[in-house]
Design a protein around this motif. Structure first.
Motif, PDB file in Angstrom:
ATOM      1  N   VAL B 114       0.817  -1.214   0.000  1.00  0.00           N
ATOM      2  CA  VAL B 114       0.000   0.000   0.000  1.00  0.00           C
ATOM      3  C   VAL B 114       0.851   1.264   0.000  1.00  0.00           C
ATOM      4  CG1 VAL B 114      -1.780   1.288   1.278  1.00  0.00           C
ATOM      5  CG2 VAL B 114      -1.827  -1.226   1.252  1.00  0.00           C
ATOM      6  N   LEU B 115       0.439   2.221  -0.833  1.00  0.00           N
ATOM      7  CA  LEU B 115       1.007   3.566  -0.851  1.00  0.00           C
ATOM      8  C   LEU B 115       0.044   4.486  -0.110  1.00  0.00           C
ATOM      9  CD1 LEU B 115       2.701   6.005  -1.912  1.00  0.00           C
ATOM     10  CD2 LEU B 115       1.361   5.851  -4.026  1.00  0.00           C
ATOM     11  N   VAL B 116       0.552   5.159   0.927  1.00  0.00           N
ATOM     12  CA  VAL B 116      -0.272   6.072   1.728  1.00  0.00           C
ATOM     13  C   VAL B 116       0.166   7.498   1.425  1.00  0.00           C
ATOM     14  CG1 VAL B 116      -0.967   6.716   4.081  1.00  0.00           C
ATOM     15  CG2 VAL B 116      -0.449   4.324   3.539  1.00  0.00           C
ATOM     16  N   MET B 117      -0.806   8.384   1.198  1.00  0.00           N
ATOM     17  CA  MET B 117      -0.482   9.783   0.891  1.00  0.00           C
ATOM     18  C   MET B 117      -1.253  10.682   1.835  1.00  0.00           C
ATOM     19  SD  MET B 117      -0.618   9.495  -3.254  1.00  0.00           S
ATOM     20  CE  MET B 117      -1.973   8.336  -3.267  1.00  0.00           C
ATOM     21  N   THR B 118      -0.530  11.514   2.575  1.00  0.00           N
ATOM     22  CA  THR B 118      -1.201  12.374   3.539  1.00  0.00           C
ATOM     23  C   THR B 118      -0.808  13.825   3.313  1.00  0.00           C
ATOM     24  OG1 THR B 118      -1.679  12.740   5.878  1.00  0.00           O
ATOM     25  CG2 THR B 118       0.565  12.095   5.337  1.00  0.00           C
ATOM     26  N   GLY B 119      -1.676  14.718   3.692  1.00  0.00           N
ATOM     27  CA  GLY B 119      -1.429  16.143   3.504  1.00  0.00           C
ATOM     28  C   GLY B 119      -2.694  16.899   3.794  1.00  0.00           C
ATOM     29  N   GLU B 120      -2.548  18.211   3.857  1.00  0.00           N
ATOM     30  CA  GLU B 120      -3.701  19.045   4.138  1.00  0.00           C
ATOM     31  C   GLU B 120      -4.664  19.001   2.966  1.00  0.00           C
ATOM     32  OE1 GLU B 120      -2.499  22.556   6.227  1.00  0.00           O
ATOM     33  OE2 GLU B 120      -1.793  20.870   7.434  1.00  0.00           O
ATOM     34  N   SER B 121      -5.871  19.514   3.220  1.00  0.00           N
ATOM     35  CA  SER B 121      -6.852  19.668   2.160  1.00  0.00           C
ATOM     36  C   SER B 121      -6.245  20.572   1.091  1.00  0.00           C
ATOM     37  CB  SER B 121      -8.099  20.316   2.759  1.00  0.00           C
ATOM     38  OG  SER B 121      -9.210  19.976   2.014  1.00  0.00           O
ATOM     39  N   GLY B 122      -6.325  20.138  -0.190  1.00  0.00           N
ATOM     40  CA  GLY B 122      -5.747  20.955  -1.260  1.00  0.00           C
ATOM     41  C   GLY B 122      -4.343  20.530  -1.650  1.00  0.00           C
ATOM     42  N   ILE B 154      -2.831  -1.556   6.383  1.00  0.00           N
ATOM     43  CA  ILE B 154      -3.737  -0.460   6.062  1.00  0.00           C
ATOM     44  C   ILE B 154      -5.006  -1.064   5.465  1.00  0.00           C
ATOM     45  CG2 ILE B 154      -4.124   1.526   4.532  1.00  0.00           C
ATOM     46  CD1 ILE B 154      -2.225   2.275   6.685  1.00  0.00           C
ATOM     47  N   LEU B 155      -6.158  -0.662   6.006  1.00  0.00           N
ATOM     48  CA  LEU B 155      -7.432  -1.179   5.505  1.00  0.00           C
ATOM     49  C   LEU B 155      -8.158  -0.091   4.719  1.00  0.00           C
ATOM     50  CD1 LEU B 155      -8.517  -3.198   8.642  1.00  0.00           C
ATOM     51  CD2 LEU B 155      -7.635  -4.066   6.486  1.00  0.00           C
ATOM     52  N   PRO B 156      -8.928  -0.506   3.699  1.00  0.00           N
ATOM     53  CA  PRO B 156      -9.591   0.482   2.832  1.00  0.00           C
ATOM     54  C   PRO B 156     -10.816   1.124   3.480  1.00  0.00           C
ATOM     55  CG  PRO B 156      -9.496  -1.724   1.817  1.00  0.00           C
ATOM     56  CD  PRO B 156      -9.163  -1.891   3.256  1.00  0.00           C
ATOM     57  N   PHE B 157     -11.083   2.337   3.053  1.00  0.00           N
ATOM     58  CA  PHE B 157     -12.340   3.007   3.367  1.00  0.00           C
ATOM     59  C   PHE B 157     -12.759   3.732   2.089  1.00  0.00           C
ATOM     60  CE2 PHE B 157     -14.856   6.546   5.245  1.00  0.00           C
ATOM     61  CZ  PHE B 157     -15.813   5.770   5.871  1.00  0.00           C
ATOM     62  N   PRO B 158     -13.200   2.934   1.074  1.00  0.00           N
ATOM     63  CA  PRO B 158     -13.402   3.510  -0.262  1.00  0.00           C
ATOM     64  C   PRO B 158     -14.766   4.151  -0.433  1.00  0.00           C
ATOM     65  CG  PRO B 158     -13.748   1.155  -0.352  1.00  0.00           C
ATOM     66  CD  PRO B 158     -13.462   1.491   1.089  1.00  0.00           C
ATOM     67  N   ARG B 159     -14.979   5.275   0.234  1.00  0.00           N
ATOM     68  CA  ARG B 159     -16.203   6.033   0.007  1.00  0.00           C
ATOM     69  C   ARG B 159     -16.078   6.736  -1.345  1.00  0.00           C
ATOM     70  NH1 ARG B 159     -15.934  11.854   2.279  1.00  0.00           N
ATOM     71  NH2 ARG B 159     -14.531  12.265   0.569  1.00  0.00           N
ATOM     72  N   LEU B 160     -17.095   7.515  -1.715  1.00  0.00           N
ATOM     73  CA  LEU B 160     -16.991   8.280  -2.949  1.00  0.00           C
ATOM     74  C   LEU B 160     -15.799   9.214  -2.839  1.00  0.00           C
ATOM     75  CD1 LEU B 160     -20.707   9.379  -3.495  1.00  0.00           C
ATOM     76  CD2 LEU B 160     -19.567   7.293  -4.289  1.00  0.00           C
ATOM     77  N   VAL B 161     -15.069   9.374  -3.962  1.00  0.00           N
ATOM     78  CA  VAL B 161     -13.949  10.311  -3.961  1.00  0.00           C
ATOM     79  C   VAL B 161     -14.498  11.717  -4.155  1.00  0.00           C
ATOM     80  CG1 VAL B 161     -11.835  10.999  -5.140  1.00  0.00           C
ATOM     81  CG2 VAL B 161     -12.402   8.574  -4.882  1.00  0.00           C
ATOM     82  N   SER B 162     -14.048  12.625  -3.299  1.00  0.00           N
ATOM     83  CA  SER B 162     -14.562  13.982  -3.374  1.00  0.00           C
ATOM     84  C   SER B 162     -13.558  14.850  -4.140  1.00  0.00           C
ATOM     85  CB  SER B 162     -14.779  14.463  -1.932  1.00  0.00           C
ATOM     86  OG  SER B 162     -14.744  15.844  -1.860  1.00  0.00           O
ATOM     87  N   LEU B 163     -13.950  15.263  -5.347  1.00  0.00           N
ATOM     88  CA  LEU B 163     -13.047  16.035  -6.215  1.00  0.00           C
ATOM     89  C   LEU B 163     -13.410  17.513  -6.116  1.00  0.00           C
ATOM     90  CD1 LEU B 163     -13.400  13.666  -9.265  1.00  0.00           C
ATOM     91  CD2 LEU B 163     -11.397  13.815  -7.749  1.00  0.00           C
ATOM     92  N   LYS B 164     -12.377  18.344  -6.027  1.00  0.00           N
ATOM     93  CA  LYS B 164     -12.648  19.764  -5.836  1.00  0.00           C
ATOM     94  C   LYS B 164     -12.082  20.592  -6.987  1.00  0.00           C
ATOM     95  CE  LYS B 164     -12.499  19.022  -0.904  1.00  0.00           C
ATOM     96  NZ  LYS B 164     -11.682  17.794  -0.823  1.00  0.00           N
TER      97      LYS B 164
END
Lengths: 346, 287
Positions: B114-122, B154-164
């Motif tokens: 798994v590749l994990v990517m974290t960061g602030e909104s935006g 790491i376990l998935p939580f694949p809700r709808l992807v929110s695109l901005k």
């Protein structure tokens, strides 16, 4: 649907065996809304529950254990802050039950740290707490002045580093309330829990809980307070044969007879508290009065989505809470001030 | 409540009630291929209710709440009802989930790692995860990565992807219209459009994987790359977790193990294509 479902589950946990999925969803939502989910989780421990419910209850029990640990640490910090000025810490409500390991504390939600100090030492207590890192949170000068002049506690303080609130009380009811409990006697009768932490004696614990539930607020979270009363009474009457007589005596001394008797009637009716009726030396029975029914309806005003129901009744109890606290003219002035500041009842 | 729907996303089940039909209808369409859990016992209740009695009918206004809520949550217009429902579910997870350490991060999986990517909104973590999800990776989630306290997976939580905002056009160009939700204009975070993850992401939503690389993406400059020390990673992940404090010692143990075992890089990128090239290279070099 009303919180009768929650009351039934707390009173007799085995009845949850008959619940379907909708029943469980409703029970969990209303228990969370009433902040009784931790209590419920402990009541249901060891019983067969559906697979989907088990982890919810396990999480809740872990949360409750962490909350209790935090609350007791916070009490210890207050103890350390007040020890230099020679003030013992008398714990009230949730933190007291948790620290003393009382059944009322099992899984109980604990919000702020509530402590009781003598009225003539209250400024010294506040100074000592400020020196130890607590800060005032009320920014509104009216609220601040109101607390200091009329309330039974200082304006709330919050610890700058730990982000936990402390309420410093000097008595158990607002000064404007009609009954005037004898706070000095409560402090004199307080019992040691451990390491410089004290709590009210068994009878005063019930007096305080009844005062808080019935002679003060608007019954928000009332079921939780009534469950406290149920647990406190069950535990103390088991240990002490004449507990109820002692309780009546204390209640009379604190001008809380009406509140305590109503609390016992409600608790007996909803939670099956094993109260003892008397003819001698005094006449006490537990038949519901007409007015008790309004209290019960208010306590159960919650639907299966966790929403409050019976808006008119809830509002009536909101009005009552102000009526209890203030004489009419003062109430009018207070409501006008609050209205101007943009406050509206929910 | 008058309208309701039960959804399961990864390990969590939500019962969503609404005073209006529209948000529930939109959820039902976009989550149509998720497991049918109608009438199940839910972990959380979400409520979309009018801010006052009048606001059910006149200029309808949604108050988002549920088992867990914020008293001062901003009211939302009914036109943004789908977003309100998604925010309601996020709120329950953020405030109430205890079975995993919750990281505010997107995650994608390849070959069980798994590749994990974290960061602030935006920062671009959602968009990047969505793009990778269309190019051979399995999308695990764009909002929360769930770190298992025992196994370290790491376990998935694949809700709808929110695109901005600009990300909407980038992704909409790659994805069939049937997988895109309605355009929600002028929300508090600008324009938002939801995307349904690919069928494999939904079908395998119970399946986790071991974390192999942690990225701190940042859209807008570069390309540049730097290693991130374990101390910094630890601090940033505690801030990116909503339940780190609540989990106590097990949360600390899981996070320290994650930090000690997973290599971390910060990447700055000027475009999606540049980011994907950097991810491919880093994945083959160090993951």
């Amino acid at each position: 649907m009303s919180a009768a479902l929650l009351v039934m589950a707390l009173r007799d946990p085995a009845t949850t065996a008959a619940l379907d999925a909708t029943g469980w969803n409703s029970l969990i939502a209303m228990a969370r809304a009433e902040r009784l989910i931790g209590t419920l989780a402990f009541r249901l421990e060891g019983l067969g529950v559906p697979d989907a419910v088990r982890p919810i209850l396990a999480d809740t029990r872990d949360d409750a254990a962490r909350e209790a640990r935090q609350a007791i640490w916070e009490a210890d910090r207050a103890r350390a802050a007040l020890a230099p000025i020679g003030l013992p810490v008398i714990l009230l409500k949730g933190t007291a039950y948790a620290a003393a390991g009382l059944p009322a504390g099992r899984g109980r939600f604990i919000g702020d740290l509530d402590i009781l100090v003598p009225r003539d030492r209250i400024d010294a207590a506040a100074d000592a707490l400020v020196a130890a890192g607590w800060e005032w949170v009320k920014e509104d000068p009216y609220d601040d002045a109101y607390y200091r002049q009329w309330m039974h506690e200082l304006p709330p303080m919050i610890h700058a580093e730990r982000d936990r609130m402390i309420d410093v009380h000097h008595t158990v009811l607002p000064l404007t309330a009609r009954p005037t409990p004898d706070a000095a006697a409560m402090m004199a009768d307080a019992v040691l829990i451990t390491d410089g932490l004290y709590m009210l004696c068994a009878e005063d614990r019930v007096c305080h809980a009844a005062a808080h539930l019935l002679a003060d607020g608007d019954l928000q979270g009332g079921l939780r307070n009534l469950w406290d009363i149920h647990c406190l009474c069950e535990e103390s009457s088991e240990r002490q044969d004449d507990f109820y007589l002692c309780l009546f005596e204390k209640a009379a001394h604190h001008q809380l007879t009406a509140a305590v008797w109503r609390a016992l009637r409600l608790s007996h009716h909803l939670f099956d508290t094993e109260v003892k009726a008397y003819h001698v030396p005094i006449e006490v029975d537990y038949k519901l009065r007409w007015s008790d029914r309004a209290f019960i309806s208010r306590l159960l005003a919650r639907n299966g989505w966790g929403q409050e129901t019976r808006k008119a009744l809830v509002f009536a109890f909101f009005v009552r809470s102000h009526w209890l606290r203030m004489p009419p003219l003062m109430l009018a002035r207070h409501l006008l001030t609050k209205w101007r500041k943009g406050h509206r009842p929910q | 409540m008058r309208h309701s729907l039960t959804l399961r996303i990864g390990p969590a089940t939500f019962r969503i009630g609404s005073a209006w039909a529209q948000p529930i209808d939109q959820l039902a369409r976009l989550y149509a291929d998720y497991p049918d859990v109608d009438g199940a016992i839910a972990d959380f209740t979400v409520r979309l209710q009018p801010t006052s009695a009048v606001r059910r009918w006149v200029r309808p206004s949604i108050f988002i709440t549920g088992d867990h809520g914020l008293a001062d949550a901003a009211p939302m217009s009914l036109a943004h009802g789908l977003l309100a429902a998604e925010m309601g579910m996020n709120l329950q997870m953020a405030l109430g989930w205890r079975r995993h350490l919750l990281l505010h991060a997107s995650s994608v999986e390849k070959d069980g790692r798994v590749l994990v990517m974290t960061g602030e909104s935006g920062s671009g973590k959602s968009t990047l995860a969505a793009q990778l999800g269309e190019r051979g990776w399995r999308l695990m989630g764009d909002e929360f990565a769930l770190l298992d306290l025992d196994s370290g997976a790491i376990l998935p939580f694949p809700r709808l992807v929110s695109l901005k905002n600009k990300a909407i056009d980038v992704i909409a160009g790659e994805v069939p219209a049937a997988r895109m939700g309605p355009l929600l204009g002028a929300t508090a975070k600008g324009d938002i459009r939801h995307m349904v993850p690919r069928a494999d992401a939904v079908a395998r939503m119970g399946e986790g994987g071991m974390p192999a690389l942690l990225l701190f993406p940042r859209f807008g400059s570069g390309p540049a790359e730097r290693p991130v020390g374990q101390g910094e990673v630890f601090m940033r992940l505690t801030q990116a977790s909503t339940n780190y404090v609540a989990l106590g010692e097990p949360g600390f143990a899981a996070l320290t193990r994650f930090v000690a075992q997973v290599p971390a890089r910060a990447i700055d990128f000027p475009s999606g294509e540049a980011a994907i090239a950097m991810v491919d290279r880093l994945w083959s070099e160090i993951a």
